[in-house]
Design an enzyme around this catalytic site. Sequence first.
Site, PDB file in Angstrom:
ATOM      1  N   HIS A 168       0.827  -1.206   0.000  1.00  0.00           N
ATOM      2  CA  HIS A 168       0.000   0.000   0.000  1.00  0.00           C
ATOM      3  C   HIS A 168       0.872   1.272   0.000  1.00  0.00           C
ATOM      4  O   HIS A 168       0.847   2.048   0.950  1.00  0.00           O
ATOM      5  CB  HIS A 168      -0.895  -0.031   1.251  1.00  0.00           C
ATOM      6  CG  HIS A 168      -2.142   0.790   1.157  1.00  0.00           C
ATOM      7  ND1 HIS A 168      -2.116   2.165   1.081  1.00  0.00           N
ATOM      8  CD2 HIS A 168      -3.449   0.445   1.141  1.00  0.00           C
ATOM      9  CE1 HIS A 168      -3.354   2.613   1.026  1.00  0.00           C
ATOM     10  NE2 HIS A 168      -4.182   1.621   1.051  1.00  0.00           N
ATOM     11  N   GLU A 197      -0.552   1.402  -5.599  1.00  0.00           N
ATOM     12  CA  GLU A 197      -0.410   0.183  -4.788  1.00  0.00           C
ATOM     13  C   GLU A 197      -0.437  -1.069  -5.663  1.00  0.00           C
ATOM     14  O   GLU A 197      -1.479  -1.422  -6.214  1.00  0.00           O
ATOM     15  CB  GLU A 197      -1.550   0.132  -3.776  1.00  0.00           C
ATOM     16  CG  GLU A 197      -1.813   1.424  -3.036  1.00  0.00           C
ATOM     17  CD  GLU A 197      -3.219   1.494  -2.457  1.00  0.00           C
ATOM     18  OE1 GLU A 197      -3.854   0.421  -2.292  1.00  0.00           O
ATOM     19  OE2 GLU A 197      -3.681   2.605  -2.158  1.00  0.00           O
TER      20      GLU A 197
END
Length: 280
Positions: free
Chosen positions: A154, A256
């Site tokens: 992330h 991400e």
Amino acid sequence: MPVNTADPRFVQLSFANSSVTIFYFGATVTSWTVDGHERLFLSSKALLDSSKAIRGGIPLVFPHFGSVSYSKLPQHGFARNSTWKFLGAVKDSSDEVVVQFELRPELVPEHLRALWQHDFRLVYTVRLADRTLTTSLRAENPGSESFLFTSLLHTYLRIANVDDVAVRGFENRQYLDKVTPGTFTETRSEAKIAMEVDRVYQQVDGEVLVENTHIGDVRIHKTNFPDVVLWNPWIEKAQAMADFGDEEYKNMVCVEVGSVSTPIVLEAGQSWEGQQILVV
Ligand code: TA6
């Protein structure tokens, strides 16, 4: 090049004109500097006391991205909410510094462990070299039964001004839009951000290029992470997050890499590994 473990909360690597800080909590990379410039975004309100996932850097998502019907775990799973074991430097040479971290069931907080009781082992490798940061996550199934998972890195990239940023690499890709629900096809050669964006681009084959960050571009290469999530909370969502500054949406974009559209089935005794290379 030094691997500094003086602080009990994190380990710091340095190599040539680069440095990386990795918190043991979540094995979260919180900083990557190149030539003295910070390339990752870490919220000024991020909590660094292990009380919740760190808001910024490269939080790890496992065993699932988002919330799923087959698990009662909180959003994005437990990897980012667990304190990982530092395995040490596996390489410290003239061309790179490499360290590893490990997560096993007994390291996961009990209230989370109880919600996902498969046997597993994760090994996270962080490789710092000249102008590149490579992060690889290996999932192993030492148990006797298969399990489903999805996984994602992330990554919060630091930018000077969200109006300037363009993200290339999604043209003609299908994406699942979580803001205006539905599945669409990206027709633009560059994705700009002028509102809340929360999209899962699927089967992104080549390089993803993030232009005009604040000191040049960031190139993202990936292996075994077919999807790319593009996220910016914009104004309202920024205001709704206690660990995120109201104006900080202007200075970050999440790009991400993940394997999130289709769960991976990890058979007993099998392993899987996904990798991201950030290049500046
Ligand atoms: O990766 C994008 C996303 O799934 C968004 O929907 C938003 O929820 C973001 O992750 C942050 O999630 P978090 O649980 O860290 O607040």
